[in-house]
Design an enzyme around this catalytic site. Structure first.
Site, PDB file in Angstrom:
ATOM      1  N   GLU A  92       0.678  -1.634   0.205  1.00 45.96           N
ATOM      2  CA  GLU A  92      -0.041   0.231  -0.245  1.00 45.96           C
ATOM      3  C   GLU A  92       0.710   1.733   0.068  1.00 45.96           C
ATOM      4  OE1 GLU A  92      -2.670   0.694   3.253  1.00 45.96           O
ATOM      5  OE2 GLU A  92      -3.309   2.259   1.891  1.00 45.96           O
ATOM      6  N   ASP A  93       2.125   1.251   1.276  1.00 48.03           N
ATOM      7  CA  ASP A  93       2.588   2.351   1.045  1.00 48.03           C
ATOM      8  C   ASP A  93       3.883   2.844   0.046  1.00 48.03           C
ATOM      9  OD1 ASP A  93       1.032   2.886   2.555  1.00 48.03           O
ATOM     10  OD2 ASP A  93       1.861   2.347   4.745  1.00 48.03           O
TER      11      ASP A  93
END
Ligand code: MN
Length: 721
Positions: free
Chosen positions: A78-79
């Site tokens: 996600e990051d």
């Protein structure tokens, strides 16, 4: 506390289990590089968070290598730039699937509208049902975020705490992970009700030393009495969680001193027989409080919790709870589903065929049955926070049901067909009505008839979603024609009550909006109770309102056209008392123009004489005996009549002044009736010109132009009265 990879590796070394240390180190290195330079709100390097999550999973559950790797990598997809494919290539299918599951759960907004929330929770349950380790990682992730919530802004603290209290803690509870559940609840409470939290903490700390001594002395006395049991039982004592005390004080409204079980003593034994023996000894040593004994060994909680609970009072007069259980029961109580990893040689995370995960499958199955998201949402709420009663069949089998359940729920819990064929029920040998609310210990006998079928009103009576779903599916299956007819009648009645007139198009839209192919399907669903009629009505109402607005807009257009047409035909442009075809005469005294406020005087035989509202004659007239004849009047729009107006111009004397004025008027295609000019005493010139204009707007425009002529000092309408 800042978690480091060294701590993690030390922890792994201390385990009796075997771990793939190289794989875990590689996962760490990838995560460390991916999160490089990124800081958490606390100022700690970001990598400390995934390391902490992995550490929690080891410390509490000794989760397996893949789970630890996934925990280390849980935020990279996600990051950061790292893709799922890359993780799959380097760490295998399992780790990739776990990371994907955790990522997806993290993206689900939980505090959205109810409908959306149900859908989101469904996604989470599906992820869980594929691999329960996903939610265990997510719980550890959330726990660490809660532990470090201090560093976040207050708004975020509240939001996260609310989400934890409403969703993650109940999931932890349902999975039997009381350890995580209690810590989450206590931290969340600190942010959600700081006052209540601090008050309880203060009360608890008031007599901390006294309390510790009290618990120690109780433990010692029990230990002495059961010293002959081998191996020696484990005896623990503690204060219950802040949140459990909070619920009793603030929710149940009890006084702090009235709470029986602030203190809990736990006796952990080897066998079930020992448990019941020790219970007898405890009741011999201390006075038991009536109705406080619970046998969760014979009747486990739905999350598989097993224990004997009793509350007793010692010589000091202080009540306390004693929990008696075997070591295995204790493991399940602390770690729930995760006890598998801790105490057994790792299992796969799949829930298929695992009886303990029945409830997850149940919720998912119900959702496929349900046509309405509200039902799903309700099902999840009920099923996640069960407060159960235990009911016996005449043969002595135990059925657990949510508190508030009645005989219909019981019948369907025994078997679907028992429910469908029920004609009556006996509790303790006596006939009861279908809405009879069952309590723990009731012995219930269901009477069935071979030709029986459920009644529609059972849908209102039944409490459990399981029973409701089964009743609905019976009606869905058994009587489509009837359902259509029934649904149609119901909907038409409700539409009438709400003043809705729906055409085929609107009904078709409504059906589609509820995901039905045809209007009949919609009727049928209403008929068997699969769709709430109130929801259909709400949406039809919205449609109707929108339609009404469109109609109104169209109506205005038509009205305007009619008005315009009649305006063109009209002989004059004044309406009095709603009538526009009076013979009209414009009063010479004030020369009213369209746009002026006007009054009409009903003359005898002359029609209407129109004056400006502020004309001296109007004011006089309203005081006279003829005042009844003075009527308010309005200008009709688009009047084609023309009017005479007089303009008074004062200007410096110069040659060609009058020529400029007449040229300006002529350029505006305005006819001049009369023009007079003379000198004033101060040497300025005064020009008075009477023109014919179509209305006040044209007059105003002309005056503006006249004012711009060189040398003009003022130009205004004359005859203002
Ligand atoms: Mn995280």
């Amino acid at each position: 506390m800042l978690y480091t990879i060294d701590m993690l590796l030390d922890k792994i070394k201390s385990s009796e289990k075997t771990y793939d240390v190289e794989k875990i180190s590689k996962a760490y290195q990838l995560a460390d590089k991916a999160h490089e330079g990124v800081l958490r709100s606390s100022g700690d390097p970001y990598i400390s968070h995934p390391v902490a999550v992995a550490y929690i999973l080891l410390e509490k559950f000794w989760m397996d290598t893949d789970t630890i790797c996934a925990a280390l990598l849980h935020d990279v997809v996600e990051d950061t730039d790292i893709t799922l494919e890359e993780i799959q290539k380097r760490f295998g299918e399992d780790v990739a699937r776990l990371v994907d599951g955790v990522t997806k759960i993290g993206l689900v907004p939980l505090n959205t509208r109810e409908e959306q929330q149900a859908e989101n929770i469904r996604k989470i349950l599906i992820a869980m049902s594929k691999d329960i380790r996903v939610i265990i990682i997510k719980l550890a992730d959330r726990l660490h975020n809660m532990r470090t919530l201090e560093a976040r802004p207050p708004e975020k603290q509240r939001k996260t705490s609310l989400e934890t209290m409403n969703f993650y803690a109940p999931i932890a509870h349902r999975l039997g992970i009381s350890d995580i559940k209690e810590e989450m609840e206590d931290i969340a409470l600190r942010y959600l009700d700081p006052y209540g939290f601090n008050e309880i903490q203060r009360q608890l700390s008031l007599n901390e030393v006294q309390r510790d001594n009290f618990i120690e002395s109780i433990k010692e006395r029990i230990r002495e009495r059961i010293s002959d049991i081998q191996p020696p039982p484990i005896i623990e004592g503690r204060v219950k969680s802040t949140y459990s005390i909070y619920k009793k004080v603030y929710v149940k409204g009890k006084n702090f001193s009235e709470i029986y079980d602030i203190y809990a003593v736990r006796v952990i034994l080897q066998t079930v027989v020992e448990c019941y023996n020790v219970l007898g000894i405890i009741h011999d040593m201390f006075r038991p409080i009536p109705y406080r004994f619970k046998d969760y060994i014979a009747m486990p909680k739905p999350n598989r919790y097993q224990s004997l609970h009793t509350t007793v009072i010692g010589r000091e007069g202080v009540p306390f709870e004693v929990q008696i259980r075997t070591q295995e029961m204790h493991n399940t109580a602390q770690y729930g589903v995760a006890a598998h990893w801790k105490y057994k040689a790792g299992i796969q995370g799949s829930v298929a065929g695992e009886k303990r995960f029945d409830w997850i499958r149940h919720i998912l199955e119900q959702q496929q049955e349900a046509d309405d998201v509200e039902q799903i949402s309700e099902a999840i709420k009920v099923d996640l926070a069960p407060d159960d009663v235990y009911i016996f069949t005449p043969k002595g089998d135990v059925i657990s049901l949510p508190a508030g359940s009645n005989v219909i729920d019981f019948a369907y819990a025994i078997h679907t067909e028992v429910g469908h064929k029920m004609t009556g029920a006996k509790v303790g040998g006596r006939m009861v009505s279908f809405d009879y609310k069952l309590s723990t210990g009731d012995i219930v006998e269901i009477i069935t008839g071979s030709n029986a079928g459920p009644n529609r009103n059972w849908l209102e009576i039944a409490k459990t979603n399981e029973a409701k779903a089964k009743i609905r599916s019976w009606f869905k299956r058994e009587c489509r024609e009837e359902n259509i007819e029934n649904g149609k009648v119901q909907l038409e009645r409700e539409m009438k009550r709400n003043g809705i007139i729906a055409d085929d198009e609107m009904l078709k839209n409504a059906a589609q909006r509820h995901r039905f192919d045809t209007v009949d399907d919609l009727y049928a669903a209403i008929g068997y109770g699969g769709v709430q009629i109130s929801k259909v009505i709400t949406r039809l109402k919205e449609d109707q309102t929108r339609q009404n607005k469109l109609n109104a807009a169209a109506a205005v257009d038509v009205q305007k056209l009619v008005q315009d047409a009649s305006a063109r035909e009209r002989k004059n442009g004044v309406i009095i008392d709603g009538i526009d075809n009076y013979p009209i005469k414009y009063a010479q005294c004030c020369n009213p123009l369209p746009g002026d406020e006007i009054m009409g005087f009903i003359t005898r035989g002359y029609g209407i004489s129109v004056h400006k509202a502020d004309c001296r004659n109007v004011k006089e007239g309203l005081k006279s005996e003829n005042r009844e004849r003075w009527r308010p009047a309005i200008w009709a729009s688009n009047s084609t009549s023309s009017f005479r107006a007089t303009i008074d111009i004062i200007a410096e004397d110069r040659t060609a002044l009058i020529a400029d004025i007449t040229a300006t008027i002529a350029n505006n295609r305005i006819p001049i009736y009369e023009i007079n000019a003379h000198y004033l005493k101060n040497g300025n010139g005064n020009v008075v010109v009477t023109v014919e204009v179509s209305g006040i707007e044209q007059l105003k425009n002309l005056i503006l132009r006249l004012q711009k002529i060189q040398g003009v000092i003022s130009a205004e309408r004359a005859g203002k009265q």
